[in-house]
Design a protein around this motif. Sequence first.
Motif, PDB file in Angstrom:
ATOM      1  N   GLY A 117      89.687   4.668  82.305  1.00 33.09           N
ATOM      2  CA  GLY A 117      89.887   5.420  83.549  1.00 33.09           C
ATOM      3  C   GLY A 117      90.989   4.889  84.451  1.00 33.09           C
ATOM      4  N   LEU A 118      91.864   4.024  83.917  1.00 35.76           N
ATOM      5  CA  LEU A 118      92.951   3.487  84.762  1.00 35.76           C
ATOM      6  C   LEU A 118      94.123   4.477  84.734  1.00 35.76           C
ATOM      7  N   ARG A 119      94.531   4.953  85.901  1.00 36.54           N
ATOM      8  CA  ARG A 119      95.584   5.979  85.936  1.00 36.54           C
ATOM      9  C   ARG A 119      96.878   5.465  86.542  1.00 36.54           C
ATOM     10  N   ASN A 120      96.790   4.375  87.332  1.00 36.38           N
ATOM     11  CA  ASN A 120      98.000   3.870  87.974  1.00 36.38           C
ATOM     12  C   ASN A 120      98.653   2.832  87.044  1.00 36.38           C
ATOM     13  N   VAL A 121      99.185   3.365  85.938  1.00 33.49           N
ATOM     14  CA  VAL A 121      99.688   2.518  84.846  1.00 33.49           C
ATOM     15  C   VAL A 121     101.127   2.914  84.542  1.00 33.49           C
ATOM     16  N   ALA A 122     101.974   1.913  84.253  1.00 29.65           N
ATOM     17  CA  ALA A 122     103.343   2.217  83.804  1.00 29.65           C
ATOM     18  C   ALA A 122     103.620   1.478  82.502  1.00 29.65           C
ATOM     19  N   VAL A 123     104.499   2.051  81.693  1.00 35.56           N
ATOM     20  CA  VAL A 123     105.029   1.350  80.525  1.00 35.56           C
ATOM     21  C   VAL A 123     106.523   1.190  80.775  1.00 35.56           C
ATOM     22  N   VAL A 124     107.027  -0.058  80.757  1.00 31.84           N
ATOM     23  CA  VAL A 124     108.460  -0.253  80.982  1.00 31.84           C
ATOM     24  C   VAL A 124     109.129  -0.623  79.653  1.00 31.84           C
ATOM     25  N   GLU A 125     110.268  -0.009  79.411  1.00 35.31           N
ATOM     26  CA  GLU A 125     110.939  -0.165  78.114  1.00 35.31           C
ATOM     27  C   GLU A 125     112.421  -0.431  78.358  1.00 35.31           C
ATOM     28  N   ARG A 126     112.964  -1.432  77.684  1.00 35.57           N
ATOM     29  CA  ARG A 126     114.373  -1.751  77.967  1.00 35.57           C
ATOM     30  C   ARG A 126     115.339  -0.734  77.359  1.00 35.57           C
ATOM     31  N   GLY A 127     114.936  -0.080  76.264  1.00 36.24           N
ATOM     32  CA  GLY A 127     115.800   0.937  75.652  1.00 36.24           C
ATOM     33  C   GLY A 127     115.133   2.294  75.765  1.00 36.24           C
ATOM     34  N   LYS A 140     107.223   3.573  90.644  1.00 38.20           N
ATOM     35  CA  LYS A 140     106.522   3.385  91.921  1.00 38.20           C
ATOM     36  C   LYS A 140     106.709   1.937  92.342  1.00 38.20           C
ATOM     37  N   ARG A 141     106.357   1.637  93.619  1.00 37.05           N
ATOM     38  CA  ARG A 141     106.489   0.250  94.081  1.00 37.05           C
ATOM     39  C   ARG A 141     105.452  -0.650  93.422  1.00 37.05           C
ATOM     40  N   GLU A 142     104.280  -0.063  93.094  1.00 37.35           N
ATOM     41  CA  GLU A 142     103.181  -0.907  92.623  1.00 37.35           C
ATOM     42  C   GLU A 142     102.304  -0.163  91.616  1.00 37.35           C
ATOM     43  N   TYR A 143     101.849  -0.898  90.604  1.00 38.61           N
ATOM     44  CA  TYR A 143     100.918  -0.323  89.610  1.00 38.61           C
ATOM     45  C   TYR A 143      99.724  -1.259  89.434  1.00 38.61           C
ATOM     46  N   ASP A 144      98.614  -0.693  88.969  1.00 39.68           N
ATOM     47  CA  ASP A 144      97.466  -1.552  88.609  1.00 39.68           C
ATOM     48  C   ASP A 144      97.807  -2.341  87.344  1.00 39.68           C
ATOM     49  N   VAL A 145      98.417  -1.649  86.374  1.00 36.81           N
ATOM     50  CA  VAL A 145      98.809  -2.320  85.126  1.00 36.81           C
ATOM     51  C   VAL A 145     100.221  -1.878  84.744  1.00 36.81           C
ATOM     52  N   VAL A 146     101.063  -2.855  84.395  1.00 33.14           N
ATOM     53  CA  VAL A 146     102.354  -2.512  83.774  1.00 33.14           C
ATOM     54  C   VAL A 146     102.358  -3.079  82.357  1.00 33.14           C
ATOM     55  N   VAL A 147     102.628  -2.216  81.397  1.00 36.67           N
ATOM     56  CA  VAL A 147     102.750  -2.623  79.999  1.00 36.67           C
ATOM     57  C   VAL A 147     104.233  -2.801  79.712  1.00 36.67           C
ATOM     58  N   VAL A 148     104.618  -3.942  79.158  1.00 31.78           N
ATOM     59  CA  VAL A 148     106.033  -4.181  78.831  1.00 31.78           C
ATOM     60  C   VAL A 148     106.241  -3.856  77.347  1.00 31.78           C
ATOM     61  N   ALA A 186      99.125 -16.737  89.175  1.00 33.68           N
ATOM     62  CA  ALA A 186      98.789 -15.353  88.779  1.00 33.68           C
ATOM     63  C   ALA A 186     100.044 -14.486  88.813  1.00 33.68           C
ATOM     64  N   VAL A 187     100.061 -13.492  87.951  1.00 32.61           N
ATOM     65  CA  VAL A 187     101.221 -12.589  87.906  1.00 32.61           C
ATOM     66  C   VAL A 187     101.204 -11.672  89.143  1.00 32.61           C
ATOM     67  N   VAL A 188     102.377 -11.406  89.730  1.00 31.87           N
ATOM     68  CA  VAL A 188     102.411 -10.463  90.869  1.00 31.87           C
ATOM     69  C   VAL A 188     103.366  -9.291  90.617  1.00 31.87           C
ATOM     70  N   GLY A 189     104.237  -9.426  89.630  1.00 32.16           N
ATOM     71  CA  GLY A 189     105.126  -8.298  89.373  1.00 32.16           C
ATOM     72  C   GLY A 189     106.281  -8.672  88.459  1.00 32.16           C
ATOM     73  N   ALA A 192     115.423  -3.953  85.385  1.00 32.74           N
ATOM     74  CA  ALA A 192     116.734  -3.339  85.591  1.00 32.74           C
ATOM     75  C   ALA A 192     116.659  -2.235  86.632  1.00 32.74           C
ATOM     76  N   ARG A 193     115.444  -1.755  86.957  1.00 35.44           N
ATOM     77  CA  ARG A 193     115.303  -0.702  87.972  1.00 35.44           C
ATOM     78  C   ARG A 193     114.608  -1.250  89.222  1.00 35.44           C
ATOM     79  N   GLY A 194     114.764  -2.547  89.447  1.00 37.70           N
ATOM     80  CA  GLY A 194     114.221  -3.153  90.667  1.00 37.70           C
ATOM     81  C   GLY A 194     112.901  -3.872  90.437  1.00 37.70           C
ATOM     82  N   PHE A 195     112.379  -4.446  91.539  1.00 41.81           N
ATOM     83  CA  PHE A 195     111.112  -5.191  91.432  1.00 41.81           C
ATOM     84  C   PHE A 195     109.946  -4.197  91.396  1.00 41.81           C
ATOM     85  N   ILE A 196     109.026  -4.432  90.462  1.00 39.40           N
ATOM     86  CA  ILE A 196     107.825  -3.590  90.371  1.00 39.40           C
ATOM     87  C   ILE A 196     106.619  -4.498  90.530  1.00 39.40           C
ATOM     88  N   ARG A 197     105.824  -4.249  91.571  1.00 44.04           N
ATOM     89  CA  ARG A 197     104.626  -5.066  91.802  1.00 44.04           C
ATOM     90  C   ARG A 197     103.532  -4.612  90.829  1.00 44.04           C
TER      91      ARG A 197
END
Length: 414
Positions: free
Chosen positions: A56-66, A30-38, A215-218, A222-227
């Motif tokens: 109760g946070l649902r707008n969450v992504a985990v990004v993984e390089r492999g 997605k373009r934006e998440y509440d939390v991104v876990v690297v 402050a962090v903004v995004g 490798a799959r583009g900018f994620i806010r």
Amino acid sequence: MQKFSIWSLLRNSVSYHEGWQKQWRSPEPKREYDVVVVGAGGHGLATAYYLAKEHGLRNVAVVERGWLGGGNTARNTTIVRSNYLWDEATQLYEKSMKLWEGLSQDINYNVMFSQRGVMNLGHSLQDMRDIQRRVNANRLNGVDAEVLSPQQIQEMLPFINLGSRYPVLGASFQRRAGVARHDAVAWGFARAADAHGVDILQNCEVKGIRREGGAVVGLDTARGFIRARKVAIVAAGHSSVLAEMAGFRLPLESHPLQALVSEPLKPIFPTVVMSNAIHAYISQSDKGDLVIGAGIDQYAGYGQRGSYHVIEGTLQAIVELFPLFSRVRMNRQWGGIVDVSPDACPIIGLTPVKGLYINCGWGTGGFKATPGSGWAMAYTVAQDRPHPLNEAFSLDRFYNGHLIDEHGAAAVAH
Ligand code: FAD
Ligand code: PYC
């Protein structure tokens, strides 16, 4: 989410197991998440799961390089125990132990947690004094621990050589400790997090961390900018690389740590044996392989492989302790990159960048902490402050000097 149960197994067995759903989605970012876990190792996936489940946070992504679980999570020797020395560490690892005890039910995925006990051998009078002290400290903290005599060890392992170059004078033993299946831990947390709506984005390396006004903004990936409103770095051996992208430094060294497995044998080894003094530990997997691990390679590096002289020293020690294994053939060897902190304890907490959190420094011993680490990290990210369980594990301790020296109980030399 499709449930695993005796009934679903039976139902699927009569349809040639063709009816199982995919265990998790592979969505577009997605373009934006509440939390991104690297980092989609066990710790990152557990963080995302508890963020959704407990906060109760649902707008969450985990990004993984492999691929998910392909880092240390899939490369470790799976020992789970909570017999640390200091109160802060014991309580954190014991929280994890309690979560392990109900984990398969909680995430409806069999992580094959097997509480077969873990033995830490003592080879000198000083080892035995340290063992006594740690066992006493564990009991005072309500953690099960006992001291075994050489005779008690031999009853459990009749083929151990007590009188080798490394005489065995006794051991500490934690009966609730044991092993779990590492891949299943990653897959189970991934599936459970996905069921709560978490997006798991594989092949999505983070290449930059964007900040505005401190402050962090995004993230540039490798799959583009994620806010992102908040970012949690859970990248183990590559934590320093990510911290550098955010403009601060971590007191960590990355080292190779290796393990190897033998050809499969009939069940012979009923527990887990570790020896810090001689840098070797051994257990037997449910498949039958002897799972053998070593101390770290002393040089720092990012190559996920170990070196021959370490394998040689480790196998020498194993064969001295267990001459019976001298003709067993080794099948595979591999390495991971562990992030070692100066006091052998993790860092879980806030960073100098607002909205950016860090979970790292587990070094050679983070697998056992996977559920507890994710649980505490999720609290820290959701509440923007540490939970009392991880308050002592902040980055600040390297400025104020309140270190928690767990080298003695780390059980692997580093
Ligand atoms: P990882 O599983 O390594 O996850 C981090 C993830 O971050 C990786 O998948 C990586 O690809 C990803 N990543 C890195 N950089 C980026 C980026 N730029 N963008 C996106 N993703 C990125 N611990 C125990 O408790 N018991 C044991 O018996 C034990 N044995 C071990 C034996 C070996 C040989 C090794 C190597 C380790 C062992 N450990 C053990 C330690 C344990 O494996 C680790 O502490 C633990 O797995 C760390 O989990 P993690 O999820 O933080 O790390
Ligand atoms: O922390 O128990 C441990 C461990 C065992 C092997 C590597 N780390």
